[in-house]
Design a protein around this motif. Structure first.
Motif, PDB file in Angstrom:
ATOM      1  N   GLN A  77      32.447  51.081  31.799  1.00  0.00           N
ATOM      2  CA  GLN A  77      31.677  50.124  32.337  1.00  0.00           C
ATOM      3  C   GLN A  77      32.665  48.736  32.212  1.00  0.00           C
ATOM      4  N   ILE A  78      33.470  48.463  31.093  1.00  0.00           N
ATOM      5  CA  ILE A  78      34.389  47.363  30.824  1.00  0.00           C
ATOM      6  C   ILE A  78      35.410  47.358  32.174  1.00  0.00           C
ATOM      7  N   PHE A  79      36.114  48.608  32.348  1.00  0.00           N
ATOM      8  CA  PHE A  79      37.137  48.664  33.179  1.00  0.00           C
ATOM      9  C   PHE A  79      36.491  48.433  34.688  1.00  0.00           C
ATOM     10  N   VAL A  82      35.007  44.404  34.598  1.00  0.00           N
ATOM     11  CA  VAL A  82      35.883  43.345  34.137  1.00  0.00           C
ATOM     12  C   VAL A  82      37.386  43.677  34.526  1.00  0.00           C
ATOM     13  N   PHE A  83      37.863  44.817  34.012  1.00  0.00           N
ATOM     14  CA  PHE A  83      39.329  44.843  34.398  1.00  0.00           C
ATOM     15  C   PHE A  83      39.661  44.983  35.856  1.00  0.00           C
ATOM     16  N   PHE A  84      38.852  45.666  36.555  1.00  0.00           N
ATOM     17  CA  PHE A  84      39.321  46.071  38.003  1.00  0.00           C
ATOM     18  C   PHE A  84      39.084  44.651  38.712  1.00  0.00           C
ATOM     19  N   PRO A  85      38.016  44.212  38.932  1.00  0.00           N
ATOM     20  CA  PRO A  85      37.844  43.030  39.608  1.00  0.00           C
ATOM     21  C   PRO A  85      38.552  42.025  39.276  1.00  0.00           C
ATOM     22  N   THR A  86      39.168  41.666  38.044  1.00  0.00           N
ATOM     23  CA  THR A  86      40.072  40.819  37.485  1.00  0.00           C
ATOM     24  C   THR A  86      41.398  41.379  38.024  1.00  0.00           C
ATOM     25  N   ALA A  87      41.784  42.357  37.950  1.00  0.00           N
ATOM     26  CA  ALA A  87      43.076  42.803  38.640  1.00  0.00           C
ATOM     27  C   ALA A  87      43.053  42.377  40.145  1.00  0.00           C
ATOM     28  N   ILE A  88      41.962  42.445  41.066  1.00  0.00           N
ATOM     29  CA  ILE A  88      41.977  42.341  42.220  1.00  0.00           C
ATOM     30  C   ILE A  88      41.944  40.852  42.478  1.00  0.00           C
ATOM     31  N   TRP A  89      41.399  39.847  41.676  1.00  0.00           N
ATOM     32  CA  TRP A  89      41.408  38.661  41.617  1.00  0.00           C
ATOM     33  C   TRP A  89      42.881  38.024  41.751  1.00  0.00           C
ATOM     34  N   VAL A  90      43.683  38.416  40.555  1.00  0.00           N
ATOM     35  CA  VAL A  90      45.111  38.270  40.437  1.00  0.00           C
ATOM     36  C   VAL A  90      45.684  38.643  41.659  1.00  0.00           C
ATOM     37  N   PHE A  91      45.710  39.685  41.953  1.00  0.00           N
ATOM     38  CA  PHE A  91      46.380  40.406  43.475  1.00  0.00           C
ATOM     39  C   PHE A  91      45.878  39.540  44.410  1.00  0.00           C
ATOM     40  N   LEU A  92      44.546  39.074  44.715  1.00  0.00           N
ATOM     41  CA  LEU A  92      44.237  37.974  45.711  1.00  0.00           C
ATOM     42  C   LEU A  92      44.857  36.844  45.579  1.00  0.00           C
ATOM     43  N   GLN A  93      45.272  36.105  44.409  1.00  0.00           N
ATOM     44  CA  GLN A  93      45.755  35.094  44.191  1.00  0.00           C
ATOM     45  C   GLN A  93      47.062  34.982  44.811  1.00  0.00           C
ATOM     46  N   LEU A  94      47.914  36.132  44.553  1.00  0.00           N
ATOM     47  CA  LEU A  94      49.056  36.415  44.998  1.00  0.00           C
ATOM     48  C   LEU A  94      49.189  36.403  46.664  1.00  0.00           C
ATOM     49  N   LEU A  95      48.237  37.243  47.114  1.00  0.00           N
ATOM     50  CA  LEU A  95      48.047  37.303  48.526  1.00  0.00           C
ATOM     51  C   LEU A  95      47.487  35.962  49.292  1.00  0.00           C
ATOM     52  N   SER A  96      47.016  35.002  48.528  1.00  0.00           N
ATOM     53  CA  SER A  96      46.411  33.863  49.120  1.00  0.00           C
ATOM     54  C   SER A  96      47.648  32.978  49.607  1.00  0.00           C
ATOM     55  N   ILE A  97      48.836  32.978  49.063  1.00  0.00           N
ATOM     56  CA  ILE A  97      49.915  32.097  49.213  1.00  0.00           C
ATOM     57  C   ILE A  97      50.644  32.767  50.693  1.00  0.00           C
ATOM     58  N   THR A  98      50.077  34.004  51.085  1.00  0.00           N
ATOM     59  CA  THR A  98      50.820  34.646  52.309  1.00  0.00           C
ATOM     60  C   THR A  98      49.747  34.139  53.627  1.00  0.00           C
ATOM     61  N   PRO A  99      50.191  34.220  54.571  1.00  0.00           N
ATOM     62  CA  PRO A  99      49.573  34.104  55.608  1.00  0.00           C
ATOM     63  C   PRO A  99      48.258  35.086  56.296  1.00  0.00           C
ATOM     64  N   ILE A 100      47.653  35.881  55.372  1.00  0.00           N
ATOM     65  CA  ILE A 100      46.801  36.805  55.385  1.00  0.00           C
ATOM     66  C   ILE A 100      45.670  36.126  55.690  1.00  0.00           C
ATOM     67  N   ALA A 135      30.167  61.474  33.736  1.00  0.00           N
ATOM     68  CA  ALA A 135      30.292  60.925  35.116  1.00  0.00           C
ATOM     69  C   ALA A 135      29.350  60.445  35.969  1.00  0.00           C
ATOM     70  N   ILE A 136      28.206  61.342  35.791  1.00  0.00           N
ATOM     71  CA  ILE A 136      26.941  61.069  36.466  1.00  0.00           C
ATOM     72  C   ILE A 136      26.431  60.122  35.791  1.00  0.00           C
ATOM     73  N   PHE A 137      26.557  59.720  34.504  1.00  0.00           N
ATOM     74  CA  PHE A 137      25.674  58.857  33.706  1.00  0.00           C
ATOM     75  C   PHE A 137      26.386  57.412  34.222  1.00  0.00           C
ATOM     76  N   ASN A 138      27.769  57.426  34.147  1.00  0.00           N
ATOM     77  CA  ASN A 138      28.570  56.128  34.247  1.00  0.00           C
ATOM     78  C   ASN A 138      28.414  55.878  35.805  1.00  0.00           C
ATOM     79  N   SER A 139      28.382  56.808  36.689  1.00  0.00           N
ATOM     80  CA  SER A 139      28.445  56.637  37.984  1.00  0.00           C
ATOM     81  C   SER A 139      26.889  55.844  38.386  1.00  0.00           C
TER      82      SER A 139
END
Length: 185
Positions: A77-79, A82-100, A135-139
């Protein structure tokens, strides 16, 4: 390991490749409103069948013992929350300086916060011999938590941006209408 033995072991991956190849050759079969009616068969029937089949194959003891793996559930649940959305956010910060396009980035952010498909998690866990009950419970639990998170965060963020844009567009329109009115007087 012989070829036939290898094919039996990797049946799931081969099935995915086969379905992708057939979809490439005849894409009209799986379109919305097509012969397979995916809006009904996938959404309701396939997901229900996967859960029903998983439920039949699980023993009550397995499900009960899977619920007791608190460290596993916390990690997953933490992964996911917390972790995955944060990693996406960091990736988006890098992409925000591009003309996307800004809306493409917002879409990626939304997808990064969405829960993983429950049926895929269960099927893939079963295919590799993992703990299917966990897997069923966590999903299911993760989908519930992420749905609450997604609705609260993204709705607030997107609606405030849309309302602000609407307000700006309205004030510009009203401002030009007011100046037109004053010019006529």
């Amino acid at each position: 390991m012989g070829l036939l033995e290898r094919l039996r072991k990797e049946w799931f991956i081969l099935g995915i490749v086969l379905v992708i190849a057939v979809a490439r050759l005849e894409p009209g079969v799986g379109v919305k409103g097509g012969p397979l009616k995916p809006e009904i068969t996938i959404t309701y029937i396939a997901v229900s069948a996967i859960f029903f089949n998983s439920g039949l194959s699980l023993k009550t003891e397995e499900l009960t013992s899977a619920l007791m793996h608190v460290k596993l559930h916390l990690f997953v649940q933490i992964f996911t929350l917390v972790f995955f959305p944060t990693a996406i956010w960091v990736f988006l910060q890098l992409l925000s300086i591009t003309p996307i396009n800004e809306w493409l980035l917002k879409g990626l952010q939304t997808v990064g916060c969405m829960p993983p498909p429950v049926s895929s998690a269960v099927i893939l866990t079963k295919a590799v011999g993992g703990n299917e009950a966990a897997a069923i419970f966590n999903s299911a639990f993760g989908s519930f938590l992420l749905s609450v998170q997604e609705v609260s965060v993204n709705t607030q963020r997107l609606s405030s941006a849309a309302i602000w844009r609407y307000f700006l567009a309205s004030s510009k329109t009203l401002g030009s209408a007011a100046s037109d009115y004053n010019a006529d007087s």
